[in-house]
Design an enzyme around this catalytic site. Structure first.
Site, PDB file in Angstrom:
ATOM      1  N   HIS B  63       0.841  -1.194   0.000  1.00 44.11           N
ATOM      2  CA  HIS B  63       0.000   0.000   0.000  1.00 44.11           C
ATOM      3  C   HIS B  63       0.880   1.251   0.000  1.00 44.11           C
ATOM      4  O   HIS B  63       2.065   1.183   0.303  1.00 44.11           O
ATOM      5  CB  HIS B  63      -0.950   0.013   1.208  1.00 44.11           C
ATOM      6  CG  HIS B  63      -0.256   0.126   2.533  1.00 44.11           C
ATOM      7  ND1 HIS B  63       0.588  -0.857   3.026  1.00 44.11           N
ATOM      8  CD2 HIS B  63      -0.276   1.111   3.477  1.00 44.11           C
ATOM      9  CE1 HIS B  63       1.042  -0.490   4.210  1.00 44.11           C
ATOM     10  NE2 HIS B  63       0.551   0.710   4.506  1.00 44.11           N
ATOM     11  N   HIS B  65       1.665   3.938   1.775  1.00 38.91           N
ATOM     12  CA  HIS B  65       2.039   4.765   2.920  1.00 38.91           C
ATOM     13  C   HIS B  65       3.547   4.911   2.843  1.00 38.91           C
ATOM     14  O   HIS B  65       4.253   3.928   2.589  1.00 38.91           O
ATOM     15  CB  HIS B  65       1.621   4.108   4.236  1.00 38.91           C
ATOM     16  CG  HIS B  65       0.239   4.494   4.680  1.00 38.91           C
ATOM     17  ND1 HIS B  65      -0.530   3.713   5.493  1.00 38.91           N
ATOM     18  CD2 HIS B  65      -0.494   5.613   4.416  1.00 38.91           C
ATOM     19  CE1 HIS B  65      -1.686   4.331   5.721  1.00 38.91           C
ATOM     20  NE2 HIS B  65      -1.693   5.478   5.074  1.00 38.91           N
ATOM     21  N   ASP B  67       6.060   5.008   4.704  1.00 41.66           N
ATOM     22  CA  ASP B  67       6.997   4.128   5.403  1.00 41.66           C
ATOM     23  C   ASP B  67       7.156   2.770   4.719  1.00 41.66           C
ATOM     24  O   ASP B  67       8.091   2.039   5.017  1.00 41.66           O
ATOM     25  CB  ASP B  67       6.587   3.970   6.872  1.00 41.66           C
ATOM     26  CG  ASP B  67       5.129   3.548   7.024  1.00 41.66           C
ATOM     27  OD1 ASP B  67       4.268   4.145   6.351  1.00 41.66           O
ATOM     28  OD2 ASP B  67       4.855   2.624   7.798  1.00 41.66           O
ATOM     29  N   ASP B 210      -0.148  -4.105   6.006  1.00 41.53           N
ATOM     30  CA  ASP B 210      -0.882  -3.489   7.117  1.00 41.53           C
ATOM     31  C   ASP B 210      -2.357  -3.818   6.970  1.00 41.53           C
ATOM     32  O   ASP B 210      -2.974  -3.475   5.957  1.00 41.53           O
ATOM     33  CB  ASP B 210      -0.720  -1.961   7.083  1.00 41.53           C
ATOM     34  CG  ASP B 210       0.704  -1.532   7.416  1.00 41.53           C
ATOM     35  OD1 ASP B 210       1.582  -2.413   7.513  1.00 41.53           O
ATOM     36  OD2 ASP B 210       0.923  -0.320   7.584  1.00 41.53           O
TER      37      ASP B 210
END
Lengths: 305, 305
Positions: B63, B65, B67, B210
């Site tokens: 995904h 994000h 990080d 996540d």
């Protein structure tokens, strides 16, 4: 005297090695951090060296090559995670700003603080309370800039005996004189020069970013206490330095001498050099007060003599 | 049997700690690397663990994000510096592709190799010679995906005595049978099943990225040898896990049990936990064969029993 230090977070050139991370150098001053370039991994070193994620902060980016900027997003994100609210200032080639905005959207990053975006240009790019930052064009394969951080001069040391002998009463009028303002005592104007020693010069730190040595930079860095200069290559690889628009250790030393810098720090070493002793020796032949930067090195910048 | 390992490069969640880098996990197979997520610093670990910058390579991004993606540019750039020519495949939410193109321009990055861009979707997203990768939707705060890497089944063990007794001459016809193809001997068709043992099942590795635990993921990860699952929080912080769309160690364990996974690896630990023993204990109460990932951990995936 405010403590002024330079913390070397990353001292490699484009490719990191086992011991050298990507370019990032921090000037640490009481309550302030000025980060110069932000290579990948800068946020980790930031925390490791206790630079603090909530300090008054300036970020200076010399040029838009990935290895000098790839750590920016992570650092901003981690600052947000630690609930930073204080705005910071980002001085960089302006193409960075559009990219940053787009990237925040694609990666769903919402910051907890504002960023003041200042497009880099020749001259003074930032005025702090007691320091300023100047920029000048460097000479690299893309639009690139060098920076000088400089403290503003401070008034000279106050002589209380002189003040008393001129009849200035202790208190408010002493403070005014100490801050460089004239006062009037019994109808007579007393100027600061009558009670203060010579003006105390501020300290200055120059950072070249990636560049060939140039006449302009020798002038720009004139008289700096500490000059941090591109030393990607050893003298024997001078041809590569020309091709890739970097400098050799010898060229860095010559420029430091020409600029009248007090001290030279070599950095941005190519991964081809396991050890940097050779480059250091080359530089010291021309400019004895040279240091080779390494990740984690902290240099104190002492008061100007 | 080809060696199959999982190398944990980064096991933190959004903020790195002294011991845990940002998310990045590599599956290492003879001559191949499959990198799952690419947090900041991945290129450093890549070199440190000898993963090789010129291998046949797939990159899977769960995904967008920061990080989970901030290490991508640096890795691609360092691959170019090491003169990679072999193309690689990038499987990710498609918004990444436009960003990557724009970023390459802003940062003046020219790669020495091609990247095959595959937008992630439900189902098989990659077919290799002897393995495939499937994806399924995860349940996170943004569009997010989970992956299963699975080796294709191999024909059973060849029995030379059976082949001889059926009159199959040694040579080409043996090879054909070993590779699962029928042959004709003296006008009679001999099927592979007559000379081979039972089909040998391939190994499979699941990675959640996540996510909250979901029924869909329990089905998706059905029977995997190794399940690497979001374990951002301890059971006592279950409320935070719900709010931030992550999982607790207990939830990871329950899902592993429901999926019938052979082994569970907890990862993506919040920086609030200095040690992960507590999370490991919680998981083992429900799913005894749990391991807590740590940066640098290498897990061997043995042959299916």
């Amino acid at each position: 005297m405010t403590k002024l230090e330079v913390v070397f977070l990353g001292t490699s050139s484009a490719t990191p090695t086992r011991n050298r991370s990507l370019p990032a150098i921090a000037i640490r001053r009481e309550g302030q951090v000025i980060l110069m370039d932000c290579g990948e991994g800068a946020q980790g070193s930031f925390v490791r060296f206790g630079l603090g994620l909530n300090k008054e902060m300036l970020i200076l980016i010399t040029h838009l090559h990935g290895d000098h900027v790839n750590g920016l997003l992570g650092l901003l994100q981690t600052m947000s995670m630690s609930q930073r609210v204080r705005s910071l200032t980002l001085i960089a080639p302006p193409e960075l700003f559009g990219w940053l905005k787009a990237t925040m959207e694609v990666f769903h990053i919402g910051l907890t603080f504002d960023i003041g975006l200042v497009p880099v240009r020749s001259g003074v790019v930032h005025r702090g309370k007691d320091f300023r930052v100047r920029a000048a064009r460097a000479n690299h394969s893309v639009d690139a800039w060098s920076f000088v951080f400089e403290e503003l001069p401070r008034p000279g040391v106050f002589d209380p005996n002189k003040a008393r002998s001129l009849g200035v009463p202790e208190g408010k009028k002493w403070s005014s004189l100490q801050r460089g303002r004239s006062v009037v005592v019994a109808g007579a104007r007393i100027r600061p020069g009558q009670v203060l020693g010579p003006e105390r010069q501020g300290r200055s730190i120059g950072y070249s970013g990636d560049t060939r040595p140039t006449k302009r930079l020798a002038r720009f860095f004139s008289g700096v206490e500490l000059l941090i200069f591109d030393s990607t290559f050893a003298a024997r690889d001078a041809k590569k330095a020309v091709e890739r628009k970097h400098s050799t250790s010898t060229e860095a030393a010559r420029l430091a001498r020409e600029a009248g810098a007090k001290r030279l720090v070599l950095t941005h070493f190519s991964a081809r050099y396991k050890r940097t002793d050779g480059l250091l020796r080359e530089s010291r032949k021309i400019f004895p007060d040279t240091v080779a930067a390494r990740d984690g090195l902290i240099l104190d910048v002492p008061a100007v003599q």
